[in-house]
Design an enzyme around this catalytic site. Structure first.
Site, PDB file in Angstrom:
ATOM      1  CB  VAL A  11      -0.975   0.015   1.192  1.00  0.00           C
ATOM      2  CG1 VAL A  11      -1.797   1.299   1.193  1.00  0.00           C
ATOM      3  CG2 VAL A  11      -1.896  -1.197   1.146  1.00  0.00           C
ATOM      4  CE  LYS A 100      -7.501  -4.992   6.391  1.00  0.00           C
ATOM      5  NZ  LYS A 100      -6.774  -3.997   5.597  1.00  0.00           N
ATOM      6  CB  VAL A 127     -13.741  -0.170   5.928  1.00  0.00           C
ATOM      7  CG1 VAL A 127     -14.955  -1.024   5.571  1.00  0.00           C
ATOM      8  CG2 VAL A 127     -13.482  -0.237   7.424  1.00  0.00           C
ATOM      9  N   GLY A 129     -11.057  -1.116   0.985  1.00  0.00           N
ATOM     10  CA  GLY A 129      -9.990  -0.724   0.059  1.00  0.00           C
ATOM     11  C   GLY A 129     -10.284   0.623  -0.577  1.00  0.00           C
ATOM     12  CB  ILE A 131     -15.351   0.810  -1.960  1.00  0.00           C
ATOM     13  CG1 ILE A 131     -14.891  -0.506  -2.582  1.00  0.00           C
ATOM     14  CG2 ILE A 131     -16.766   1.130  -2.391  1.00  0.00           C
ATOM     15  CD1 ILE A 131     -15.642  -1.721  -2.043  1.00  0.00           C
ATOM     16  CD  GLU A 185      -1.234 -12.066   3.740  1.00  0.00           C
ATOM     17  OE1 GLU A 185      -0.188 -12.212   4.382  1.00  0.00           O
ATOM     18  OE2 GLU A 185      -2.066 -11.160   3.955  1.00  0.00           O
ATOM     19  CG  ASP A 196      -9.293  -8.409   6.600  1.00  0.00           C
ATOM     20  OD1 ASP A 196      -8.404  -7.553   6.720  1.00  0.00           O
ATOM     21  OD2 ASP A 196     -10.199  -8.339   5.745  1.00  0.00           O
ATOM     22  CE  LYS A 200     -11.012  -5.136   5.413  1.00  0.00           C
ATOM     23  NZ  LYS A 200     -10.974  -6.094   4.293  1.00  0.00           N
ATOM     24  N   GLY A 298      -6.153  -4.475  -2.966  1.00  0.00           N
ATOM     25  CA  GLY A 298      -5.333  -4.174  -4.133  1.00  0.00           C
ATOM     26  C   GLY A 298      -4.534  -2.918  -3.913  1.00  0.00           C
TER      27      GLY A 298
END
Lengths: 398, 398
Positions: A11, A100, A127, A129, A131, A185, A196, A200, A298
């Site tokens: 990121v 997060k 949260v 990505g 969007i 992963e 995960d 969120k 992503g």
């Protein structure tokens, strides 16, 4: 305006790339003096990297540089991210994060620190990505009382479930495909076990209901136990199994909050969210149902959300944005055992026993059925009484 | 802070209701001195209405009252809305509107007026009803170059098409049902002929590409010509017909912009948007595809978007929000005839003629097929050369 990035992973390097690629666009439309990357903090070195010259190893360089007004935290994990972010806020720097875990466990405290120091702490990318979710929710929130928030919050598990639903794959097989494609992963625990998604839903619930929800108060179950038989049965019934994070405000002021496989009826806007896509559904008292949909992870999508936050910080450098919520209180989250739902049950018990214990049910096949509404404690007890269940999955009403 | 509403129809009365219902919520979370409704301007009187005492008939009362800082325009139409809104902005009042026709035809000018007078002109409710769309796009925009925006922008026509697709209804029959349910007006022209969707794609394209797009430069075709045969053929091919508004940025700086029935492949997130729901898809260079989904109309959803804008105005009363774009320029919108797509064609011509004129096509049935990519002018000419077509519908790539 000068920016620093802490953590030059997927990121972080995406943020550097988007800042560079869209520099002119941002300068023209959003931040008139532009956004200039001054430092990248990482323990590693990056010989040959285009931003090599910006890489530093000492956090204090950022902390002590008064030119740096906005710091991006993309290191992940709680330590040392928490200490670094805290120090930056105390030093009067705004902080943007995609982390997060940090927000879910330390969000209340960091927001308070930001408020005390009149700076911003933003975390849109944590949260969904890329969007836009948290900011539109704040907007919805402004004119609505939000009643419920729920969603498909983890792309890896959604990809695995899609393979199971569309191709009849077994869990282990679908997981392997996800790993081969780079969606999962090597150690897939955080995704597959729902951790995960749990972080969120904590962030979403904290924002929607104005009170911090910590991960350890949220029942969390992953998708490992879902069988091909379950997938087939649910398909026959007219639905799909998704990993859902959900939080709902009750009339008594408490909330429910959980992460669990759950059944969505076909035709629902969440049912058609497949592959690595994410979707968040918000129910407001005036607006009704609103859904935000897109790629939940992503490098570039997530980076674009981070950069949007950086821009927002730059535009609110004098007057900070009002964002914050209360700390958690005891008994605020209803124990999962007490949450009410219809349930899908798959069992080896004979029909007579099921009918005696469960009363009226909707049969899908000889050994699978949907119950009436009851608490999770009740369905577990009834399943036990009728001889044990192979699977119990809740049925949602969206 | 004092607010006035101009136009006490469906949306205007919804705004009054949401302001009242969520007064405490707004005061607590967003606007510390609260939002108080002072006037409602309407030519009619409303005996017995709970806000009866606020109703006035003279616009000047609002204009001259310095206490009123924010004015809501929910009258609809361009006149006298344009004059009133203009005057309010000139008088230093921020204006919020849900009036798509006003924004599509006068948006550039009104934004300039707002800028000159250091006030806000916001119009979230003009697209997508209560779904947050314009503000999240501004956010996406901040860190992305938007390449394309498209959507199902009109709930009435989407309801009619859903009836045709799911129940095999004929157009007239589906329209009648929509009218009976109150989803379509007695005179359904604005919806059915695509005018409403046209205004919305104008607003979206203006915002996304930073240059005003006027309705008369946008090719607009409604859904009246769609037959049961078309619906069946497209279903067989694996798609659905939707009324789409679309705008795309080309490499040469021009844009395409049109409203037309178009074919969406099953599995696309837009394909599953049914009934009166709306959805807007945005393609950014970093974020990829993002979709916003929800009820595109209705009293309370739309009112909740208006109230969110009012709150935003209240929070930016000193420092206005940066919002605006350039005026249109000649040749900016590509003529529809030159836009490129694959097309669905339904014809009575014989296969030999079709094959000769069209070359390679993908047959759905003996008299319906999908062409290769070509311009709209080309497909029309080829259809004519091969003996005429009953239907020509473009195939989208989302």
């Amino acid at each position: 305006m000068k920016v620093a990035i802490m953590g030059y992973g997927v990121v972080g390097s995406g943020v550097a790339a988007v800042l560079k690629q869209n520099f002119a666009h941002i300068k023209k439309n959003s931040v008139s003096d532009g956004l200039e990357l001054k430092y990248i903090l990482d323990l590693r070195t990056f010989p040959g990297d285009e931003f090599e010259s910006l890489v530093i190893n000492d956090f204090n360089t950022i902390l002590e540089d008064e030119e740096v007004k906005i710091v991006v935290e993309t290191m992940g994990g709680v330590n040392p991210a928490y200490k670094f972010v805290s120090s930056c806020l105390e030093a009067g720097k705004s902080v943007v994060t995609s982390n997060k875990e940090l927000v879910a466990t330390k969000g209340f405290e960091l927001l308070e620190t930001a408020k005390r120091n009149n700076v911003n702490f933003l975390f849109e990318a944590s949260v969904g990505g890329g969007i836009p979710v948290l900011r539109p929710i704040s907007q919805c929130l402004a004119s609505n009382e939000i009643k419920e928030v729920a969603g498909i919050l983890n792309g890896t598990t959604n990809f695995i479930l899609t393979k199971m639903i569309e191709e009849g794959a077994a869990f282990e097989e679908a997981l392997k495909t996800a790993q081969q494609l780079g969606y999962a992963e090597k150690d897939p625990t955080a995704d597959v076990e729902g951790l995960d998604a749990c972080r969120k839903i904590c962030i979403l619930a904290s924002l929607c209901f104005n009170k911090h929800v910590y991960p350890d108060s949220v029942y969390t179950k992953g998708i490992r136990g879902i069988t091909e038989e379950d997938v087939e049965n649910v398909k026959k019934w007219g639905g799909v199994i998704k990993l859902i994070g959900s939080s709902k405000k009750l009339d008594d002021g408490r909330i429910t909050a959980w992460v669990s496989p759950a059944i969505i009826k076909n035709g629902s806007q969440l049912a058609s969210v497949s592959d690595v896509f994410n979707a968040v559904l918000v129910r407001g008292n005036a607006v009704g149902d609103v859904v935000f949909y897109g790629r939940g992870a992503g490098k570039l999508p997530t980076a674009s959300a981070v950069v949007a936050d950086i821009i927002d910080c730059a535009q609110h450098i004098k007057e900070r944005k009002a964002l914050g919520w209360e700390d958690a209180s005891e008994g605020y989250v209803v124990p999962f055992e007490e949450t009410v739902s219809r349930f899908y049950v798959c069992t080896d018990s004979d029909k007579a026993k099921v009918d005696t214990v469960f009363g009226v049910v909707e049969y899908i096949s000889a050994n699978a059925f949907i119950t009436e509404e009851m608490t999770y404690a009740q369905v577990c007890k009834k399943a036990e009484l009728s001889g044990g269940a192979k699977s119990i999955i809740r049925v949602t009403d969206y």
